[in-house]
Scaffold this motif. Sequence first.
Motif, short mmCIF file in Angstrom:
data_model
loop_
_atom_site.label_atom_id
_atom_site.label_comp_id
_atom_site.label_asym_id
_atom_site.label_seq_id
_atom_site.Cartn_x
_atom_site.Cartn_y
_atom_site.Cartn_z
N GLY A 244 -10.57 4.37 -2.32
CA GLY A 244 -9.15 4.65 -2.13
C GLY A 244 -8.27 3.62 -2.82
N LEU A 245 -6.99 3.93 -2.87
CA LEU A 245 -6.06 3.01 -3.53
C LEU A 245 -4.63 3.23 -3.10
CD1 LEU A 245 -4.48 4.02 -6.70
CD2 LEU A 245 -6.67 5.18 -6.36
N SER A 246 -3.86 2.20 -3.26
CA SER A 246 -2.41 2.28 -3.11
C SER A 246 -1.84 2.10 -4.51
CB SER A 246 -1.93 1.15 -2.19
OG SER A 246 -0.52 1.11 -2.17
N PRO A 247 -1.24 3.17 -5.07
CA PRO A 247 -0.82 3.10 -6.47
C PRO A 247 0.32 2.11 -6.68
CG PRO A 247 -0.05 5.12 -5.46
CD PRO A 247 -0.92 4.44 -4.43
N MET A 248 0.57 1.77 -7.91
CA MET A 248 1.62 0.82 -8.29
C MET A 248 2.95 1.16 -7.61
SD MET A 248 0.77 -1.57 -10.56
CE MET A 248 -0.68 -1.93 -11.62
N HIS A 249 3.56 0.18 -6.97
CA HIS A 249 4.85 0.41 -6.32
C HIS A 249 5.56 -0.92 -6.11
CE1 HIS A 249 2.07 -0.47 -3.01
NE2 HIS A 249 3.11 -0.84 -2.29
N THR A 250 6.84 -0.83 -5.80
CA THR A 250 7.61 -2.01 -5.41
C THR A 250 8.27 -1.75 -4.06
OG1 THR A 250 9.71 -1.28 -6.39
CG2 THR A 250 8.23 -2.52 -7.81
N HIS A 251 8.60 -2.85 -3.38
CA HIS A 251 9.52 -2.82 -2.24
C HIS A 251 10.72 -3.62 -2.71
CE1 HIS A 251 6.03 -1.40 -0.12
NE2 HIS A 251 5.37 -2.50 -0.43
N PRO A 252 11.80 -2.93 -3.08
CA PRO A 252 12.89 -3.65 -3.76
C PRO A 252 13.51 -4.78 -2.95
CG PRO A 252 13.14 -1.27 -4.03
CD PRO A 252 12.03 -1.49 -3.04
N ASP A 253 13.43 -4.71 -1.63
CA ASP A 253 14.08 -5.80 -0.88
C ASP A 253 13.21 -6.36 0.23
OD1 ASP A 253 16.16 -7.55 -0.75
OD2 ASP A 253 17.24 -6.41 0.77
N ALA A 254 11.89 -6.39 0.03
CA ALA A 254 11.01 -6.92 1.07
C ALA A 254 9.79 -7.59 0.48
CB ALA A 254 10.57 -5.78 1.99
N THR A 255 9.53 -8.80 0.96
CA THR A 255 8.24 -9.43 0.68
C THR A 255 7.20 -8.75 1.55
OG1 THR A 255 9.09 -11.58 -0.01
CG2 THR A 255 6.93 -11.57 1.04
N GLU A 256 5.98 -8.62 1.02
CA GLU A 256 4.89 -8.00 1.76
C GLU A 256 3.78 -9.02 2.00
OE1 GLU A 256 3.42 -4.37 0.04
OE2 GLU A 256 1.43 -4.63 0.93
N LEU A 257 3.36 -9.12 3.25
CA LEU A 257 2.27 -10.02 3.60
C LEU A 257 1.16 -9.17 4.18
CD1 LEU A 257 2.52 -13.43 5.32
CD2 LEU A 257 1.06 -11.68 6.33
N GLY A 258 -0.02 -9.18 3.53
CA GLY A 258 -1.11 -8.33 3.98
C GLY A 258 -2.26 -9.13 4.54
N ILE A 259 -2.78 -8.69 5.68
CA ILE A 259 -3.92 -9.35 6.33
C ILE A 259 -5.10 -8.38 6.28
CG2 ILE A 259 -4.80 -10.31 8.49
CD1 ILE A 259 -1.81 -10.64 9.34
N VAL A 260 -6.21 -8.81 5.67
CA VAL A 260 -7.39 -7.95 5.60
C VAL A 260 -8.21 -8.12 6.87
CG1 VAL A 260 -9.47 -7.38 4.30
CG2 VAL A 260 -7.41 -8.19 3.10
N VAL A 261 -8.50 -7.01 7.55
CA VAL A 261 -9.31 -7.12 8.77
C VAL A 261 -10.70 -6.50 8.62
CG1 VAL A 261 -7.32 -7.30 10.29
CG2 VAL A 261 -8.27 -5.05 9.80
N GLN A 262 -10.88 -5.70 7.59
CA GLN A 262 -12.20 -5.09 7.39
C GLN A 262 -12.34 -4.65 5.94
OE1 GLN A 262 -13.46 -1.90 10.21
NE2 GLN A 262 -14.23 -0.82 8.42
N GLY A 263 -13.53 -4.78 5.39
CA GLY A 263 -13.79 -4.29 4.05
C GLY A 263 -13.27 -5.21 2.97
N GLU A 264 -13.07 -4.65 1.80
CA GLU A 264 -12.66 -5.45 0.65
C GLU A 264 -11.57 -4.73 -0.13
OE1 GLU A 264 -15.78 -7.04 -2.19
OE2 GLU A 264 -14.50 -5.96 -3.62
N PHE A 265 -10.49 -5.43 -0.35
CA PHE A 265 -9.42 -4.92 -1.21
C PHE A 265 -9.38 -5.77 -2.48
CE2 PHE A 265 -7.73 -3.86 3.05
CZ PHE A 265 -7.24 -2.58 2.87
#
Lengths: 208, 208, 208, 208, 208, 208
Positions: free
Chosen positions: B96-117
């Motif tokens: 699976g994938l999350s295609p190219m995108h922006t959040h014009p006014d938000a920083t994104e912080l991602g925490i991996v809890v399972q698997g590999e991204f």
Amino acid sequence: MKIFQILFLFTFFSITSHASVNDFCVADVKAPNTNSGYPCKPVAKITPDDFVFHGLVAAKTNNSFKIGVTSATVTNFPALNGLGISAMRVDMDEGGLSPMHTHPDATELGIVVQGEFTAGFLTPTSFYSKVLKAGDVFVVPKGMLHFAINSGKGKAIGYVSFSSENPTIHTLDSLLFANKLPSDLVAKTTLLDLNQVKKLKARFGGSG
Amino acid sequence: MKIFQILFLFTFFSITSHASVNDFCVADVKAPNTNSGYPCKPVAKITPDDFVFHGLVAAKTNNSFKIGVTSATVTNFPALNGLGISAMRVDMDEGGLSPMHTHPDATELGIVVQGEFTAGFLTPTSFYSKVLKAGDVFVVPKGMLHFAINSGKGKAIGYVSFSSENPTIHTLDSLLFANKLPSDLVAKTTLLDLNQVKKLKARFGGSG
Amino acid sequence: MKIFQILFLFTFFSITSHASVNDFCVADVKAPNTNSGYPCKPVAKITPDDFVFHGLVAAKTNNSFKIGVTSATVTNFPALNGLGISAMRVDMDEGGLSPMHTHPDATELGIVVQGEFTAGFLTPTSFYSKVLKAGDVFVVPKGMLHFAINSGKGKAIGYVSFSSENPTIHTLDSLLFANKLPSDLVAKTTLLDLNQVKKLKARFGGSG
Amino acid sequence: MKIFQILFLFTFFSITSHASVNDFCVADVKAPNTNSGYPCKPVAKITPDDFVFHGLVAAKTNNSFKIGVTSATVTNFPALNGLGISAMRVDMDEGGLSPMHTHPDATELGIVVQGEFTAGFLTPTSFYSKVLKAGDVFVVPKGMLHFAINSGKGKAIGYVSFSSENPTIHTLDSLLFANKLPSDLVAKTTLLDLNQVKKLKARFGGSG
Amino acid sequence: MKIFQILFLFTFFSITSHASVNDFCVADVKAPNTNSGYPCKPVAKITPDDFVFHGLVAAKTNNSFKIGVTSATVTNFPALNGLGISAMRVDMDEGGLSPMHTHPDATELGIVVQGEFTAGFLTPTSFYSKVLKAGDVFVVPKGMLHFAINSGKGKAIGYVSFSSENPTIHTLDSLLFANKLPSDLVAKTTLLDLNQVKKLKARFGGSG
Amino acid sequence: MKIFQILFLFTFFSITSHASVNDFCVADVKAPNTNSGYPCKPVAKITPDDFVFHGLVAAKTNNSFKIGVTSATVTNFPALNGLGISAMRVDMDEGGLSPMHTHPDATELGIVVQGEFTAGFLTPTSFYSKVLKAGDVFVVPKGMLHFAINSGKGKAIGYVSFSSENPTIHTLDSLLFANKLPSDLVAKTTLLDLNQVKKLKARFGGSG
């Protein structure tokens, strides 16, 4: 092909402004801090590794509160500098708790991933407390006095994020009982009994 | 006991200022929005339930991107109004994938809890991409074009928080190919081949 | 004389933009509040009286804390809306005190005009406390737990200003003991003895 | 093709958050203003026309200052709401001038496109004044008292942008001489001669 | 005359606070940047020349996009530091264009002074595009993907201002095709055909 | 007792984040200033004395304006750095005055404690002026031109606070008449008579 010229043109503009506040500002945590965070590391020294923190995993819970806390904030994850966000993992054994505390300049958003927490925050005229299960999200507006306990069976686990890259934790007991503020002054200004103050001062390592 | 007098005194002050921006401002999402968020619900109508969101759990992944997204932002969790934070859970099946995108006014912080991204973001002069495993935290400064793929075996799961209570997602393909902007204009301003534009317009429901 | 034309030109521009956020925004305190404060009263209804508050004088001190507090904040002085400042007068009889409290979103600056106060604020690792006399100014950064006592002879008087037009006061005893949060939960999360909690709950009108 | 499912998923998220502060907030200028600007028009009513202002062209200069000013600010270009920027075109005949004024909450950036201006701003200890020609850019930090004159031959033209969507113009003569503030009070607090004050009051339509 | 005493008094206060953030802070661009911009040059070294930028004139357009861009931002006009505004001049020959790009942290306001542009920005659910002629002003809210083309006869000229002193330009083609991000990863996360990606990588100098 | 472990855990987190922007940032006033204020002194060097300013008492009034001003701002009270507040004491003999001035980036809130002031501020279309007595509070929104006179019998005393830790005072006479801006340029851009300008230039030490 003339496209290299225009690319050069755009790239030049990009490079010069790149070294700026706009896109990111990875902290040089050894430089003096400022009201807007740490000065930036030079862009040339930034690598992909700067944007990754390793080890937001379960911390040991073999303490009197049965809580384990791991955090990724600007001091150990300098890429967060200026971005207004940070993260924490909380593990609590059955019966564990996070004692009353505030984050003076950060809203806290907690996601329950396992077990059951009871969490709440207090205002001068009310309190907002709920039992939380996996999939629940709880928010504590910045500066509010709040707590959490593991109110279920077995371990409880949650991820927390803050609306600040550098949240401080002001645990009530540390504020009142871990320093040298005279016991009678603490008693007078909290209306606690002097004996109570002295008992907790002894427990939390304070004096006076 | 005279303490009720002083309590009244403090409480009066607290109550009057309580109805204000300071402590919290749960959104009245039916009122017109403003540059600082939604107007506040009356404090008298606020209950502990306002501060809890239920259901940040796995969403279905039976789509072409093999991704499931559940989000808790101000529109479905009005207590976040003005607090500058929100949350999302992401589940990706293998491949699976999350295609190219922006959040014009938000920083994104991602925490991996399972698997590999494998996640990364792009700048005009570089890119910052890493393989992430459980316990890793990745940050994408606001406005940066970024992506994530499940680069491992089995399902990958992460929690994401944003430095905005109301982040928007600008997926590149939606921006370019899901509307009626004429294909030749898209081709000209992206330098993509016209055939490529038309092919993706057809796929994403755009026309023109 | 053509100056009226140019004046009209400048005045027109001024009038149209006058009804805006720029110069001032006297609160319409009956309208719903927002994260940036109250909506503005129409400029046409503003008079010089809007910019004056009467009565920042000594309040009665015949209560158990021997303290009198008068405040001018946005709720009773709507011109402060959006301006990020407010004021308070504090009178304390000999032996009086302001118990431990926080202002979650306001720095407090206190000016001593008569008598002697001892004031301090607490952090997780230290405390900052001083004896203050007439002419002294003390600052408590926002969100810090703090207190003040009249540590001298006779009445003590001070003026306080806040870096917010709408500071809230979170008195520790009100937060912990004036509501219905169960006593055992309070005891558990503060580490206070249950008896102590119940004693103060009785005193401050709480239950549970 | 399953892509419509994922598109729906992303689009749903986008649509809901779309009606928010994040992407834009075209002003509903008939609604009460707030400290953060006007409430937003519903997204469904926004069209491309909202993002265009027509007529930033030369205004007439047949007035005593020989100046023509056209402006595009939030009151006539509502899309600027919350975006912190606006624009103006200034035309000055030979010998024309923009008298001393401030913009209390906006930095002004001026681009000279024709002719010659002499522009400057004043501080308590210095002044910063320069002769400007086509291609020159001049910046006046917000709140500074400043002026401009056409110091060359023929017409002078410039474009100005402000760091506010709603800058106000406080022309010194309007402030001091176009209202009813008593002349002797004006004289006393400016140290101007009373005769001078009365002469300018007469000229600018003031009284008192 | 005693006025010098009071002047000294006011001047002293002015001088001391003069060296502060309040009035202006001309960048020392060689010092490390921060989240709030560059540290300030000493006030004593500031001259009127600091507040003027020379040469916002037509740049050469002999490139594949037939576009010439000159910009005055904090890196070449340090007086803009902290003032939240900057400027650019854009010249496009007939048939020229500004390819799809974003400014992650700056709103763009464009003023057409000659010729005809067609400009537009894209959102997940719509697009806002218009034909613009001399005297038209167009605004692109910050972070939006946008483009402009010379859609008329002959040269087109515009002035642009940004709501940031240091806007970055993220041209889509540079982001996707000018670096070493593997082609198959780009193809996968954009849904572009691999051939298309490789073709543009070759054209924009990328590899992988 | 295991509580020391948990205390260590909490204290560690507190200490590391303590050295940050969150709780306070006492200015290192010898370091270069920034747009967000001065860099912070190391936390280890902070003592309670940092948070107290001594001597906000009556200043001498033996000058032509019969005014005495004492101020506590970031330059002499570094703990205010980043906290957005400062204080001033104003004493005026009978007949004294504070001449027309602005604070370009600070709202002023004045508390009358003795005597009678008449204070007012001016806008392009109106003025807001009032007679103030002890207990009255007056607010001047930031950037507004304003004045105060002692309009009563005997001394008048007030405390002033500002919504900035570093307010500057732009006295109109200093701006216009204490520098070398040519007299004819001043006359032309203020519409004052040239004689008037020269008279005041002589009085305020200007030339040109």
